[in-house]
Write an enzyme that holds these catalytic residues in place. Structure first.
Site, PDB file in Angstrom:
ATOM      1  N   ASP A   1       5.507  -1.287  -5.553  1.00 47.97           N
ATOM      2  CA  ASP A   1       4.245  -1.707  -4.988  1.00 47.97           C
ATOM      3  C   ASP A   1       4.376  -1.433  -3.483  1.00 47.97           C
ATOM      4  OD1 ASP A   1       1.878  -3.373  -4.495  1.00 47.97           O
ATOM      5  OD2 ASP A   1       3.334  -4.777  -3.671  1.00 47.97           O
TER       6      ASP A   1
HETATM    7  P1  ADP Z   1      -1.465  -3.252  -2.776  1.00 43.68           P
HETATM    8  O1  ADP Z   1      -1.489  -2.569  -4.103  1.00 43.68           O
HETATM    9  O2  ADP Z   1      -1.057  -2.289  -1.691  1.00 43.68           O
HETATM   10  O3  ADP Z   1      -0.651  -4.497  -2.764  1.00 43.68           O
HETATM   11  P2  ADP Z   1      -4.013  -4.634  -3.144  1.00 43.68           P
HETATM   12  O4  ADP Z   1      -4.216  -4.261  -4.574  1.00 43.68           O
HETATM   13  O5  ADP Z   1      -3.675  -6.035  -2.860  1.00 43.68           O
HETATM   14  O6  ADP Z   1      -2.995  -3.646  -2.423  1.00 43.68           O
HETATM   15  O7  ADP Z   1      -5.324  -4.260  -2.322  1.00 43.68           O
HETATM   16  C1  ADP Z   1      -5.845  -2.939  -2.354  1.00 43.68           C
HETATM   17  C2  ADP Z   1      -6.811  -2.731  -1.239  1.00 43.68           C
HETATM   18  O8  ADP Z   1      -7.938  -3.582  -1.398  1.00 43.68           O
HETATM   19  C3  ADP Z   1      -6.285  -3.048   0.129  1.00 43.68           C
HETATM   20  O9  ADP Z   1      -5.593  -1.952   0.676  1.00 43.68           O
HETATM   21  C4  ADP Z   1      -7.549  -3.348   0.904  1.00 43.68           C
HETATM   22  O10 ADP Z   1      -8.118  -2.179   1.368  1.00 43.68           O
HETATM   23  C5  ADP Z   1      -8.455  -3.969  -0.145  1.00 43.68           C
HETATM   24  N1  ADP Z   1      -8.452  -5.431  -0.048  1.00 43.68           N
HETATM   25  C6  ADP Z   1      -7.898  -6.291  -0.901  1.00 43.68           C
HETATM   26  N2  ADP Z   1      -8.116  -7.557  -0.515  1.00 43.68           N
HETATM   27  C7  ADP Z   1      -8.811  -7.495   0.648  1.00 43.68           C
HETATM   28  C8  ADP Z   1      -9.332  -8.473   1.545  1.00 43.68           C
HETATM   29  N3  ADP Z   1      -9.153  -9.777   1.359  1.00 43.68           N
HETATM   30  N4  ADP Z   1      -9.992  -8.032   2.632  1.00 43.68           N
HETATM   31  C9  ADP Z   1     -10.151  -6.719   2.833  1.00 43.68           C
HETATM   32  N5  ADP Z   1      -9.688  -5.765   2.024  1.00 43.68           N
HETATM   33  C10 ADP Z   1      -9.037  -6.125   0.937  1.00 43.68           C
HETATM   34 MG    MG Z   2       1.009  -6.221  -3.196  1.00 43.06          MG
END
Ligand code: ADP
Ligand code: MG
Length: 646
Positions: free
Chosen positions: A341
């Protein structure tokens, strides 16, 4: 968990010579003293046989020793028969009766004493390997210094309520999990994380039972009762881990199930065939059959896997790597691709707000503040960065209502009567709010390697934010080492936008990138990796990656200490936030499999050699027992090396 306990496992094997379930302490003591009595009788008989005492007396002593020494094997043999298994104890008892019957009193006594000594030795060594895990985690204090309005006093650890104030003096071991209320100190978390450097703890920081306070005094608000602490949970997991058998082990058990009866039949044939068919003397072939029975116990073979696995688990725990069973260890050795991740795993997960582009009538401060209002309700690391920036600018975000997280996409809520949405370009496309102009601005942000967050008020974009996350200091090194030295493919699976994800992937030397994955897509991403390359290890922070962790062949949770979800969801938990432990775990898994192979080869080779000697009439009974003990000791000694594996 349906796996049987360690105890029933050894019973199934049908060889309680190698039984590693420690009997109750008193039972062990009685057994020890009975063994000692038998040994003294044997020694006495030996000495007497040199001074001219009547041979009848010497024989009587040997027979008594044999009888005394046989009590426990006979008892266990009966237990085994009731379970319809013929174990080594049954083989022993038959051998002793037979030896007495053919007048080999001395051998009968020797065999019994050696056998008892062997059992005792084995129980000791396996026990020690097993306790290594326990020792690592046990010895939390029995009572706790509690601060109350009327003063400080000690109370028993079991009755400390949540919310009590626990006073931890310098150098003391923490008894319970909690949050630091006041004081500063360095805390040594090595007993749980394997991390060698103490961690600075101050007001508001989480501290854990089993860790050791350094130079400062701390007052800690207790957050978990004794049975719920991270430490207690780890101990429980380790206990269940020991009953999760590796596939190699199951194979050996199936083998042992037909092996013992086969040996008994063979012994019967060795006794009868030469006598009936060739008129050979009965006592010679009976003796050979008895030796065969004793030689045949596949003890070393049967303990070869569990001893190695337990040693490896103990060694891993010392490094802060919690492996929840031999099966996971074995699967880790077969992993072809490691999928990470991104946020919080390969990166620090601490974002900074590096670009703000206000749109329309909105000002920069307007865009930040509006976003911060809804983000202050979000758990996402991006949210923390936006809120931190608003506060740093001296503003207080307005209250928001109806806030809803859109996993992998963003967050939405109502602020001052307007609907506010913050999130990815994908989210804006889905809502039909994307314009070519907005697309261009998002692209300019991602072009700089930043993750774009678009902000909309009532469906109209008011700003584009760009956030930067930094890779962990050792991330590139770990990825490179895994690819080069462990011969695995390395993939990154992330919900982030493609451009910043790609920049990060190339910076970290990651080979395969799967970006813009919603949490539910991550499972499909893991499956496609498996189709392409083979077994997948998924490394995540364990909270929002739980489905992907479960879908992978080996789920590995980072920084599992303090996160109950991560501890529970993963097959392997890295207690500290230390990526380099990953390589250690992979190397350990391979070393363990090699270790098991050596053990199996060693015990099978010795067994075959002595079986041949027994049928040929070269091996005597006590040689047989000695050989078996020797093989078991070698196997144990070899396995114990895994505890110090670096
Ligand atoms: P990762 O797989 O890198 O852990 P997430 O699945 O948690 O990422 O989130 C994917 C994308 O969704 C983030 O890169 C962001 O652009 C967007 N995102 C998620 N949660 C938020 C939030 N609370 N505010 C703004 N953008 C968000
Ligand atoms: Mg994560």
């Amino acid at each position: 968990m349906s796996a049987p306990t360690a105890t029933s496992q050894t019973h199934a094997i049908g060889c309680s010579h190698c039984e590693d379930d420690a009997p109750a302490p008193t039972g062990a003591r009685i057994r020890g003293s009975v063994t000692a009595v038998a040994a003294v009788l044997v020694a006495l008989a030996c000495v007497l046989s040199y001074v001219a005492v009547s041979p009848a007396w010497v024989s009587a002593l040997f027979v008594t020793a044999a009888l005394v020494g046989s009590i426990f094997p006979a008892q266990r043999a009966l237990q085994g028969l009731r379970r319809r298994t013929l174990d080594i104890n049954a083989l022993m008892v038959i051998a002793v009766i037979g030896a007495v019957a053919i007048g080999e009193f001395e051998e009968a006594a020797m065999v019994v004493s050696l056998f008892a000594a062997a059992q005792w030795l084995e129980a000791q060594s396996i026990d020690r390997a097993r306790k290594a895990i326990g020792q690592l985690l046990e010895a939390s204090p029995v009572d706790v210094l509690i601060r109350e309005a009327e003063g400080e006093h000690r109370i028993g650890i079991d009755v400390v309520p949540i919310g009590a104030l626990m006073v931890v003096r310098p150098g003391e071991k923490l008894a319970l999990d909690g949050l630091v209320q006041s004081g500063r100190s360095d805390v040594n978390q090595a007993p749980i994380t394997g991390e060698s450097l103490p961690v600075e703890k101050g007001e508001g920081d989480e501290v854990f039972a089993g860790t050791i306070n350094g130079h400062g005094a701390l007052v800690v608000v207790v957050t978990r009762r004794r049975t719920d602490t991270t430490l207690a949970r780890i101990v429980r997991l380790v206990e269940t881990a020991q009953s999760q058998r590796a596939p190699v082990q199951q194979f050996i058990e199936r083998f042992a199930a037909w092996y013992t009866p086969a040996v008994v039949i063979l012994a019967a044939l060795v006794t009868t065939l030469p006598v009936l068919a060739a008129g050979q003397p009965l006592d010679v072939w009976l003796y050979r059959a008895l030796v065969l029975l004793v030689v045949a116990c596949p003890c070393a073979l049967v303990i070869s896997t569990p001893v190695s696995v337990v040693s490896a688990l103990a060694g891993a725990a010392r490094h802060g790597v919690l492996i929840k069973g031999g099966a996971h260890l074995e699967r880790l050795a077969a992993v072809r691709v490691v999928a990470f991740d991104k946020t919080g795993t390969l990166t620090t997960g601490i974002f900074s707000l590096d670009a703000v582009i206000p749109l329309g009538a909105a000002t920069e401060a307007d865009a930040i503040l509006t976003a911060a209002a809804v983000e202050s309700h979000s758990e996402h690391p991006i949210a923390a960065a936006i809120v931190a920036r608003a506060i740093a600018d001296g503003a207080t975000p307005a209250p928001a209502s109806n806030v809803r997280a859109l996993p992998g996409l963003g967050v939405e809520g109502v602020v001052g009567g307007s609907a506010i949405v913050c999130g990815t370009p994908r989210l804006f496309s889905e809502r039909g709010w994307m314009t070519p102009g907005l697309e261009g601005l998002a692209a300019s942000v991602t072009g700089k390697g930043l993750s774009p967050v678009l902000v909309a008020r009532d469906g109209v974009a008011i700003g584009v934010l760009g956030l930067r996350d930094r890779p962990k200091a050792d991330a590139a090194q770990v990825v490179t080492d895994l690819r080069r030295h462990e011969n695995v493919h390395v993939a990154m699976i992330t919900g982030d936008h493609d451009a910043p994800a790609r920049a990060m992937a190339s910076e970290l030397n990651v080979e395969i990138l799967k970006s813009q994955q919603l949490p539910q897509d991550k499972v499909a991403a893991v499956q496609s990796l498996r189709r392409e390359f083979g077994a997948v290890a998924m490394v995540g922070d364990g909270v929002n990656d739980a489905p992907a962790l479960a879908a992978s062949d080996v789920g590995i949770a980072m920084g599992a200490m303090g996160s109950a979800v991560a501890l529970e969801a993963a097959d392997i938990a890295l207690m500290a936030d230390d990526l380099s432990k990953l390589r250690y775990a992979m190397r350990l898994s391979r070393a363990t499999l090699d270790n098991i192979r050596v053990n199996v080869a060693l015990s099978v080779a010795l067994k075959v050699a002595f079986l041949v000697l027994a049928v040929a009439g070269v091996a005597t009974l006590w040689m047989a027992v000695l050989a078996d003990t020797g093989a078991s000791a070698l196997v144990v000694a070899n396995a114990v090396r895994l505890r110090r594996f670096q």
